[in-house]
Write a protein that holds these residues in place. Structure first.
Motif, PDB file in Angstrom:
ATOM      1  N   LEU A   1     -74.700  13.172   6.137  1.00  0.00           N
ATOM      2  CA  LEU A   1     -74.185  12.078   6.948  1.00  0.00           C
ATOM      3  C   LEU A   1     -73.022  12.554   7.808  1.00  0.00           C
ATOM      4  O   LEU A   1     -72.300  13.476   7.467  1.00  0.00           O
ATOM      5  N   ARG A   2     -72.847  11.868   8.919  1.00  0.00           N
ATOM      6  CA  ARG A   2     -71.815  12.267   9.868  1.00  0.00           C
ATOM      7  C   ARG A   2     -70.421  11.863   9.377  1.00  0.00           C
ATOM      8  O   ARG A   2     -70.259  11.072   8.484  1.00  0.00           O
ATOM      9  N   THR A   3     -69.421  12.438  10.079  1.00  0.00           N
ATOM     10  CA  THR A   3     -68.045  12.198   9.655  1.00  0.00           C
ATOM     11  C   THR A   3     -67.296  11.238  10.566  1.00  0.00           C
ATOM     12  O   THR A   3     -66.127  10.963  10.332  1.00  0.00           O
ATOM     13  N   GLY A   4     -67.926  10.730  11.656  1.00  0.00           N
ATOM     14  CA  GLY A   4     -67.248   9.754  12.512  1.00  0.00           C
ATOM     15  C   GLY A   4     -66.713  10.321  13.807  1.00  0.00           C
ATOM     16  O   GLY A   4     -66.206   9.580  14.638  1.00  0.00           O
TER      17      GLY A   4
ATOM     18  N   VAL B   1     -70.330   8.491  19.916  1.00  0.00           N
ATOM     19  CA  VAL B   1     -70.070   8.255  18.489  1.00  0.00           C
ATOM     20  C   VAL B   1     -70.684   6.928  18.061  1.00  0.00           C
ATOM     21  O   VAL B   1     -71.303   6.814  16.997  1.00  0.00           O
ATOM     22  N   LYS B   2     -70.554   5.917  18.951  1.00  0.00           N
ATOM     23  CA  LYS B   2     -71.150   4.611  18.658  1.00  0.00           C
ATOM     24  C   LYS B   2     -72.656   4.741  18.466  1.00  0.00           C
ATOM     25  O   LYS B   2     -73.231   4.164  17.536  1.00  0.00           O
TER      26      LYS B   2
ATOM     27  N   ASP C   1     -73.609   6.197  15.289  1.00  0.00           N
ATOM     28  CA  ASP C   1     -73.356   5.293  14.156  1.00  0.00           C
ATOM     29  C   ASP C   1     -74.266   4.055  14.177  1.00  0.00           C
ATOM     30  O   ASP C   1     -74.091   3.162  13.351  1.00  0.00           O
ATOM     31  N   SER C   2     -75.194   3.991  15.140  1.00  0.00           N
ATOM     32  CA  SER C   2     -76.016   2.790  15.320  1.00  0.00           C
ATOM     33  C   SER C   2     -77.337   2.884  14.569  1.00  0.00           C
ATOM     34  O   SER C   2     -77.820   3.970  14.256  1.00  0.00           O
ATOM     35  N   ARG C   3     -77.910   1.671  14.329  1.00  0.00           N
ATOM     36  CA  ARG C   3     -79.179   1.575  13.590  1.00  0.00           C
ATOM     37  C   ARG C   3     -80.152   0.741  14.420  1.00  0.00           C
ATOM     38  O   ARG C   3     -79.871  -0.413  14.744  1.00  0.00           O
TER      39      ARG C   3
ATOM     40  N   GLY D   1     -78.170   7.091  15.417  1.00  0.00           N
ATOM     41  CA  GLY D   1     -78.007   7.757  14.121  1.00  0.00           C
ATOM     42  C   GLY D   1     -79.094   7.451  13.127  1.00  0.00           C
ATOM     43  O   GLY D   1     -79.559   8.326  12.389  1.00  0.00           O
ATOM     44  N   LYS D   2     -79.489   6.172  13.069  1.00  0.00           N
ATOM     45  CA  LYS D   2     -80.497   5.777  12.090  1.00  0.00           C
ATOM     46  C   LYS D   2     -81.568   4.956  12.800  1.00  0.00           C
ATOM     47  O   LYS D   2     -81.250   3.979  13.488  1.00  0.00           O
TER      48      LYS D   2
END
Ligand SMILES: [Zn+2]
Length: 268
Positions: free
Chosen positions: A16-19, A44-45, A48-50, A73-74
């Motif tokens: 998983l990513r660190t942000g 980054v957003k 972090d998105s699904r 990200g997902k």
């Protein structure tokens, strides 16, 4: 080859990513980051998105490719169907050697060639009124890339009830249409199209055909709407239906009536 991915569940290709972006991510997404509306914070957003893609056919293929490539990200991928020879002319996630395999499996392998860091949730079953809400609840945005009115109304109703934004698209022959539904901000699919027509009333792509590249155009527009929503930039296709005519090579925009005209998003 078929055993590389679990039939159902989540596949982590990397930790998983660190942000924040690392050096490799900065390089991969450099052409995104250069766009003022994206920048490093936007990237980054996206990471972090699904996003959930329902339907891995003519619309879902380009939508999934571009969403994955943009760095979402997902991504959830949902389809109960298997690859058929007649799919290959437009469903570019799948190849000749995938015929007979589950679409979720061949799609996961195609995306794995593109991204090593993506998290894929595999839903290799039909989205029904029983499971739709549970599945959709885990995502920030939904791409409705199905090929039946029944599924389109089902996804619409579940998204509106959960207040999840989603992109609708449909293609037939050399035509396509798309609109974005953001519950509370504009009309839903049911406000515009009413009830699902009885079986056989409306032609399907199996009867009328569809030009593969037309699905490519509409699926790409759906990916663009998803990315814009996640970044919070631009003007979404909310309250507007965009139609595409490949023969005339024209886009038309139809202003839609306000929300609240159906039993799902109305005051009741
Ligand atoms: Zn409505």
């Amino acid at each position: 080859m078929n055993n590389r991915f679990p039939k159902w569940g989540t596949v982590f290709f990397m930790a998983l990513r660190t942000g924040h972006l690392d050096e490799i991510e900065r390089k991969i997404y450099s052409r995104n980051i250069l766009i003022p509306e994206v920048g490093e914070a936007g990237q980054v957003k996206l990471l972090d998105s699904r996003v959930l893609v329902i339907g891995l056919g003519g619309l879902g293929s380009p939508a999934l490719y571009y969403l994955a490539a943009s760095g979402i990200g997902k991504i959830g991928i949902a389809d109960h169907d298997r690859v058929d020879l007649s799919n290959l002319q437009r469903q570019i996630l799948h190849g000749h050697r995938d015929v007979g395999r589950q679409k979720t499996q061949s799609a996961a392998e195609s995306i794995a060639r593109l991204r090593t860091d993506i998290r894929l949730d595999i839903h290799p079953f039909k989205i029904t009124s029983e499971n739709a809400r549970d599945i959709i609840a885990g995502y920030d945005f939904v791409v409705e890339a199905t090929d039946s009115f029944e599924s389109k109304f089902l996804v619409n109703d579940a998204c509106v009830e959960l207040r999840k934004p989603y992109s609708h698209a449909g293609v037939l022959g050399t035509f396509g249409q798309t609109m974005t539904v953001v519950p509370g901000e504009g009309p839903c699919f049911r406000c515009v199209f009413g009830e699902a027509p009885a079986g056989g009333v409306v032609e399907s792509t199996a009867e009328a055909g569809v030009l593969g590249c037309v699905a490519g155009v509409l699926g790409s527009l759906q990916a663009a709407e998803a990315v814009k929503y996640l970044l919070g930039c631009g003007r979404l296709l909310v309250g507007r239906l965009l139609t595409f005519d490949a023969l005339a090579m024209t886009f038309r925009e139809i202003q839609l009536p306000p929300a609240g005209r159906c039993g799902i998003c109305g005051p009741q």
